[in-house]
Design a protein around this motif. Structure first.
Motif, short mmCIF file in Angstrom:
data_model
loop_
_atom_site.label_atom_id
_atom_site.label_comp_id
_atom_site.label_asym_id
_atom_site.label_seq_id
_atom_site.Cartn_x
_atom_site.Cartn_y
_atom_site.Cartn_z
N THR A 127 -26.02 46.24 1.31
CA THR A 127 -25.73 46.25 -0.28
C THR A 127 -24.18 46.00 -0.52
OG1 THR A 127 -27.55 48.11 -0.42
CG2 THR A 127 -26.30 47.47 -2.36
N ASN A 128 -24.11 44.99 -1.66
CA ASN A 128 -22.76 44.67 -2.04
C ASN A 128 -21.68 44.31 -0.94
OD1 ASN A 128 -23.52 45.35 -4.91
ND2 ASN A 128 -23.34 47.45 -4.25
N ALA A 129 -22.23 43.83 0.10
CA ALA A 129 -21.46 43.40 1.20
C ALA A 129 -20.86 41.99 1.29
CB ALA A 129 -22.09 43.52 2.56
N ASN A 130 -19.84 41.56 1.53
CA ASN A 130 -19.53 40.12 1.49
C ASN A 130 -19.81 39.61 3.03
OD1 ASN A 130 -18.15 37.53 1.57
ND2 ASN A 130 -16.02 38.69 0.79
N LEU A 131 -20.75 38.82 2.68
CA LEU A 131 -21.35 38.01 4.02
C LEU A 131 -20.93 36.43 3.94
CD1 LEU A 131 -24.72 39.58 3.74
CD2 LEU A 131 -22.88 40.34 5.13
N SER A 132 -19.88 36.27 3.47
CA SER A 132 -19.35 35.03 3.51
C SER A 132 -19.11 34.32 4.87
CB SER A 132 -18.02 34.68 2.79
OG SER A 132 -18.29 34.93 1.20
N GLY A 133 -19.98 33.28 5.25
CA GLY A 133 -19.93 32.83 6.62
C GLY A 133 -20.61 33.59 7.77
N ALA A 134 -21.21 34.57 7.30
CA ALA A 134 -21.83 35.55 8.39
C ALA A 134 -23.02 34.75 8.82
CB ALA A 134 -22.30 36.65 7.65
N ASP A 135 -23.35 34.96 10.10
CA ASP A 135 -24.55 34.31 10.75
C ASP A 135 -25.56 35.36 11.17
OD1 ASP A 135 -26.07 32.74 12.50
OD2 ASP A 135 -24.54 32.20 13.91
N PHE A 136 -26.66 35.20 10.63
CA PHE A 136 -27.77 36.00 11.00
C PHE A 136 -28.94 35.51 11.83
CE2 PHE A 136 -25.80 38.28 7.58
CZ PHE A 136 -25.90 39.58 7.98
N THR A 137 -28.54 34.06 12.43
CA THR A 137 -29.63 33.40 13.46
C THR A 137 -30.39 34.32 14.06
OG1 THR A 137 -27.94 31.65 13.15
CG2 THR A 137 -29.80 31.72 14.85
N VAL A 138 -31.71 34.34 13.96
CA VAL A 138 -32.62 34.96 14.81
C VAL A 138 -32.41 36.66 14.86
CG1 VAL A 138 -33.36 33.16 16.20
CG2 VAL A 138 -31.64 34.66 17.06
N ALA A 139 -31.88 37.10 13.63
CA ALA A 139 -31.82 38.57 13.53
C ALA A 139 -33.33 39.13 13.35
CB ALA A 139 -30.84 38.75 12.56
N GLU B 32 -22.75 48.98 3.75
CA GLU B 32 -22.44 48.59 2.05
C GLU B 32 -21.22 48.67 1.78
OE1 GLU B 32 -23.56 51.03 -2.17
OE2 GLU B 32 -24.04 51.99 -0.13
N LYS B 33 -20.95 47.50 0.99
CA LYS B 33 -19.62 47.15 0.58
C LYS B 33 -18.71 46.78 1.54
CE LYS B 33 -19.88 49.74 -3.87
NZ LYS B 33 -19.04 50.62 -4.59
N ALA B 34 -18.94 46.51 2.73
CA ALA B 34 -18.27 45.96 4.07
C ALA B 34 -17.81 44.52 3.62
CB ALA B 34 -18.88 46.07 5.37
N ASP B 35 -16.85 43.90 4.16
CA ASP B 35 -16.43 42.75 4.26
C ASP B 35 -16.86 42.18 5.72
OD1 ASP B 35 -15.24 40.24 4.18
OD2 ASP B 35 -13.26 40.72 3.41
N LEU B 36 -17.87 41.53 5.76
CA LEU B 36 -18.70 40.98 7.14
C LEU B 36 -18.29 39.34 6.90
CD1 LEU B 36 -21.51 43.40 6.89
CD2 LEU B 36 -19.61 43.31 8.47
N ALA C 191 -25.42 41.59 -2.38
CA ALA C 191 -24.45 41.02 -1.45
C ALA C 191 -24.48 39.53 -1.66
CB ALA C 191 -25.34 41.06 0.22
N CYS C 192 -23.36 39.04 -1.13
CA CYS C 192 -22.86 37.60 -1.48
C CYS C 192 -22.80 36.78 -0.28
CB CYS C 192 -21.90 37.53 -2.59
SG CYS C 192 -20.27 38.31 -2.03
N GLY C 193 -22.51 35.51 -0.35
CA GLY C 193 -22.17 34.71 0.89
C GLY C 193 -21.55 33.41 0.34
N ASN C 194 -21.81 32.39 1.07
CA ASN C 194 -20.99 31.04 0.69
C ASN C 194 -21.98 29.94 1.43
OD1 ASN C 194 -20.13 31.21 3.36
ND2 ASN C 194 -18.05 31.14 2.74
#
Length: 292
Positions: free
Chosen positions: A236-248, A216-220, A259-262
């Motif tokens: 929750t409320n984490a920064n997931l900009s550019g994060a990769d969840f491939t086959v998670a 929660e609220k981590a910059d990932l 949470a948000c991304g780009n």
């Protein structure tokens, strides 16, 4: 009278030996010559890893090269740079504010040890047992904790950037508010881990067990979760900009509220994330006072 004089002379000689053993290094830290205290206490030179000390404790590594036995209490900061302490057995050892650059604790038994405020680059804790240990506010860039037993370790507000935890057991670990950028958690086990409020930009979680962990609220930003098990994890409320969840794995049971991304985020299947930039702009616009 003669006995009193002899007693005073012995005390004087002891004080002189202790004072002459103290010195100051270039950084202004108080250090101590390890030979004088050992000769004072034992009257003989002790071989094999004979000298190192810790804040609040003084230890000897004797002929066994394993057991660290308390000698006396000295309120000094440990200077353990470049020491080889592989295989030592010091559960509940106190290493508060120790300087451990390039120190090797490979395979050491250090359950419940305290490394709070410890500093140093490239320390090696690989394959060590550190269950219930504490590294609160420790600053250990490029530390190696690969295949270590770190169950329930408390490393809140620590700085462990560019470190490696490959294959380690981090069950129940607490990294709250830690700095973990570019740290490698590949194939580690961290169920119920606390990564909330961490700065973990570029961290690697490939194949990690992150079930029920809290981000929660981590910059990932740019973190990689390829093949990780994130069942019931909270982003929750984490920064997931550019994060990769491939086959998670287990993404359908994880929480991504707020949470948000780009455009570079590879979100889990079925998960749509709003733009972090747009959210930031909206918050800025909302906080700007309007003129009448």
């Amino acid at each position: 009278m003669r006995s009193i004089v002899i007693l005073l002379l012995v005390i004087f000689v002891g004080l002189v030996a202790l004072v002459t053993s103290l010195s100051a290094d270039a950084a202004g830290k108080t250090v101590i010559n390890p030979l004088a205290p050992f000769k004072t206490a034992y009257g003989a030179f002790v071989e094999n890893r004979l000298d190192f000390f810790q804040k609040g404790d003084r230890f000897e590594a004797g002929a066994t090269k394993k057991d660290l036995t308390p000698i006396t209490s000295l309120p000094l900061t440990a200077i353990l740079t470049d020491q080889d302490l592989g295989g030592v057995e010091k559960p509940k050892g106190i290493f508060l504010a120790a300087e451990i650059s390039r120190t090797r604790f490979v395979g050491a038994l250090l359950d419940e040890a305290k490394f709070d405020l410890a500093t140093g680059e490239d320390p090696d804790f690989s394959s060590a047992r550190l269950a219930l240990s504490t590294f609160v506010r420790a600053n250990l860039p490029r530390a190696d904790f690969s295949t270590a037993d770190l169950r329930s370790m408390n490393a809140t507000r620590s700085t462990l950037e560019n470190a490696t935890f490959l294959g380690s057991d981090l069950s129940g670990v607490n990294f709250t508010e830690a700095r973990l950028s570019n740290t490698d958690f590949g194939r580690s086990r961290a169920p119920h881990g606390r990564f909330n409020l961490t700065y973990a930009v570029g961290a690697q979680f490939n194949g990690a067990d992150l079930r029920a962990s809290n981000f929660e609220k981590a910059d990932l930003s740019n973190a990689v979760f390829t093949g990780a098990d994130i069942s019931y994890a909270r982003f929750t409320n984490a920064n997931l900009s550019g994060a990769d969840f491939t086959v998670a794995l287990g993404a359908s049971t994880a929480w991504f509220e707020g949470a948000c991304g780009n455009d570079n985020t590879k979100a889990p299947d079925g998960i749509t994330l709003p733009s972090c930039e747009q959210i930031k702009e909206a918050e800025l616009h909302h906080s700007t006072p309007t003129s009448n």
